[in-house]
Design a protein around this motif. Sequence first.
Motif, PDB file in Angstrom:
ATOM      1  N   GLY A 100       0.800  -1.215   0.000  1.00 52.47           N
ATOM      2  CA  GLY A 100       0.000   0.000   0.000  1.00 52.47           C
ATOM      3  C   GLY A 100       0.838   1.271   0.000  1.00 52.47           C
ATOM      4  O   GLY A 100       0.449   2.295  -0.568  1.00 52.47           O
ATOM      5  N   GLU A 101       2.007   1.235   0.636  1.00 47.13           N
ATOM      6  CA  GLU A 101       2.879   2.411   0.711  1.00 47.13           C
ATOM      7  C   GLU A 101       3.763   2.568  -0.516  1.00 47.13           C
ATOM      8  O   GLU A 101       4.155   3.687  -0.858  1.00 47.13           O
ATOM      9  N   LEU A 102       4.082   1.462  -1.169  1.00 50.97           N
ATOM     10  CA  LEU A 102       5.119   1.476  -2.202  1.00 50.97           C
ATOM     11  C   LEU A 102       4.907   2.503  -3.310  1.00 50.97           C
ATOM     12  O   LEU A 102       5.847   3.215  -3.683  1.00 50.97           O
ATOM     13  N   PRO A 103       3.706   2.650  -3.901  1.00 47.44           N
ATOM     14  CA  PRO A 103       3.563   3.599  -5.014  1.00 47.44           C
ATOM     15  C   PRO A 103       3.955   5.029  -4.672  1.00 47.44           C
ATOM     16  O   PRO A 103       4.368   5.794  -5.554  1.00 47.44           O
ATOM     17  N   GLN A 104       3.852   5.418  -3.402  1.00 47.36           N
ATOM     18  CA  GLN A 104       4.218   6.785  -3.007  1.00 47.36           C
ATOM     19  C   GLN A 104       5.735   6.984  -2.977  1.00 47.36           C
ATOM     20  O   GLN A 104       6.208   8.123  -2.936  1.00 47.36           O
ATOM     21  N   HIS A 105       6.480   5.886  -2.983  1.00 46.88           N
ATOM     22  CA  HIS A 105       7.927   5.982  -2.777  1.00 46.88           C
ATOM     23  C   HIS A 105       8.747   5.449  -3.955  1.00 46.88           C
ATOM     24  O   HIS A 105       9.980   5.439  -3.863  1.00 46.88           O
ATOM     25  N   VAL A 106       8.095   5.048  -5.031  1.00 46.03           N
ATOM     26  CA  VAL A 106       8.807   4.410  -6.134  1.00 46.03           C
ATOM     27  C   VAL A 106       8.521   5.138  -7.443  1.00 46.03           C
ATOM     28  O   VAL A 106       7.383   5.508  -7.726  1.00 46.03           O
ATOM     29  N   GLN A 107       9.581   5.338  -8.225  1.00 45.71           N
ATOM     30  CA  GLN A 107       9.488   5.801  -9.602  1.00 45.71           C
ATOM     31  C   GLN A 107      10.259   4.830 -10.475  1.00 45.71           C
ATOM     32  O   GLN A 107      11.327   4.354 -10.092  1.00 45.71           O
ATOM     33  N   GLY A 142       3.297  -5.124 -13.922  1.00 43.22           N
ATOM     34  CA  GLY A 142       3.814  -5.249 -12.560  1.00 43.22           C
ATOM     35  C   GLY A 142       4.399  -6.616 -12.275  1.00 43.22           C
ATOM     36  O   GLY A 142       5.312  -6.749 -11.450  1.00 43.22           O
ATOM     37  N   LEU A 143       3.904  -7.642 -12.971  1.00 44.54           N
ATOM     38  CA  LEU A 143       4.426  -8.991 -12.755  1.00 44.54           C
ATOM     39  C   LEU A 143       5.900  -9.077 -13.108  1.00 44.54           C
ATOM     40  O   LEU A 143       6.666  -9.805 -12.466  1.00 44.54           O
ATOM     41  N   ALA A 144       6.321  -8.335 -14.126  1.00 40.62           N
ATOM     42  CA  ALA A 144       7.709  -8.404 -14.562  1.00 40.62           C
ATOM     43  C   ALA A 144       8.668  -7.846 -13.524  1.00 40.62           C
ATOM     44  O   ALA A 144       9.812  -8.304 -13.415  1.00 40.62           O
ATOM     45  N   GLY A 160       0.358  -5.626  -7.963  1.00 39.86           N
ATOM     46  CA  GLY A 160      -0.624  -4.556  -8.114  1.00 39.86           C
ATOM     47  C   GLY A 160      -0.042  -3.193  -7.792  1.00 39.86           C
ATOM     48  O   GLY A 160      -0.394  -2.185  -8.441  1.00 39.86           O
ATOM     49  N   ALA A 161       0.847  -3.117  -6.815  1.00 33.90           N
ATOM     50  CA  ALA A 161       1.473  -1.842  -6.467  1.00 33.90           C
ATOM     51  C   ALA A 161       2.328  -1.325  -7.622  1.00 33.90           C
ATOM     52  O   ALA A 161       2.316  -0.124  -7.938  1.00 33.90           O
ATOM     53  N   PHE A 162       3.085  -2.213  -8.246  1.00 31.70           N
ATOM     54  CA  PHE A 162       3.882  -1.801  -9.400  1.00 31.70           C
ATOM     55  C   PHE A 162       2.990  -1.395 -10.574  1.00 31.70           C
ATOM     56  O   PHE A 162       3.317  -0.459 -11.317  1.00 31.70           O
ATOM     57  N   VAL A 165       2.155   2.167 -10.115  1.00 28.35           N
ATOM     58  CA  VAL A 165       3.251   3.059 -10.503  1.00 28.35           C
ATOM     59  C   VAL A 165       3.343   3.169 -12.016  1.00 28.35           C
ATOM     60  O   VAL A 165       3.459   4.270 -12.580  1.00 28.35           O
ATOM     61  N   LEU A 166       3.304   2.020 -12.694  1.00 26.83           N
ATOM     62  CA  LEU A 166       3.405   2.021 -14.153  1.00 26.83           C
ATOM     63  C   LEU A 166       2.273   2.821 -14.790  1.00 26.83           C
ATOM     64  O   LEU A 166       2.493   3.623 -15.707  1.00 26.83           O
TER      65      LEU A 166
END
Length: 356
Positions: A100-107, A142-144, A160-162, A165-166
């Motif tokens: 749940g937190e990951l999308p806010q911290h990943v580019q 995101g699976l990749a 799902g989090a990735f 981001v994508l």
Amino acid sequence: MTNRSTLLVGSMPFEDEEQCMRRALATLGPQLFSLPDGEIGEKSAQFPRGNRIAWIMSAIEMLTADRDNWTVVREAVRGSDGMPIGYEHLQQLKPRRSPGELPQHVQLGYDRFFERSYPLFKELRREYGQAHLKFQLGIPTGLAMGFAFASKLDWLRYTGAFNTVLAREVNQALAQAGDDLIVQLELPPEVYAAHLLPKPLHRLVLRSALDLVRKITPGAQIGLHLCLGDLRNEAVVHPKTLDTLVAFSNRLVAAWPATHRLLYVHYPFAEGAVPPRLEADYYRPLRAIRLPTGTRFIAGFVHEQLSLDDNTRVLAAIEQARGQTVDVAAACGLGRRTPEQAEQVLDLTWKLTMLA
């Protein structure tokens, strides 16, 4: 004259993005309906050929460098170009954030790639007089991204989090380009899993791709690159028949959301450095492919190890199986070939699109 068009899957082994696009336009020009930027990226002592040359590796490198949000469990074993020498030699990472937190911290950088190349694309499109041409942006699902996870459970938990981001990065590009952009989904892990699992379980494999599509702005133009894997010009999937690939793509098309336009489905028939088969019987399952009206079927077979006559023979077998004229392409991006081999593929592709 036929109405064949061609697709460049993504990467090219030339000096930089400008040279990649110029080479493509000079050779294929009117036969192209979309144009990728060649996926070179930034060159450095670590990545002398560029940090984008090997599919998702640039995104994984961004995660690796972000020690605030990721722990490196195992370093990659790298070749002279800076890329891992094989899938089993990728770095392994452990996330420090929850899904749940990951999308806010990943580019992952796909919006930045677009922002660097899209203005140049528009200039070159005007220069070469190809007003019909669209810009093509290739992304994984995101699976990749899970290739770099130390834990297979984390791989599944964070898909799902990735995708979030994508989709965010793609949607930023779509906000600028709109219908001038074609988003290409690249599906090697899905194709790999489809060949491992029974056909009734293909629906599980498709979840990541469909989740990503639904998160992309409705109305987006999307193409599918079914990929056998091509790290260092070596495939990871070696299909004995095309039955599994056909069943997989039919299930994906059947589940495709009406909110998004499916422009093309690209099938791979070569396995990296291994050229496509010449036997016509191998291609007969292609007759069973189901596509929406207006969706292009792109045959990825053009290969430098085959003569023009043999490439033509493969094309004839594919078109006989499909019962129609098809668009042509290589099986994957050309970035793992030498510049001389890539030029040969471009030249063969042009000649094949011009066949009567």
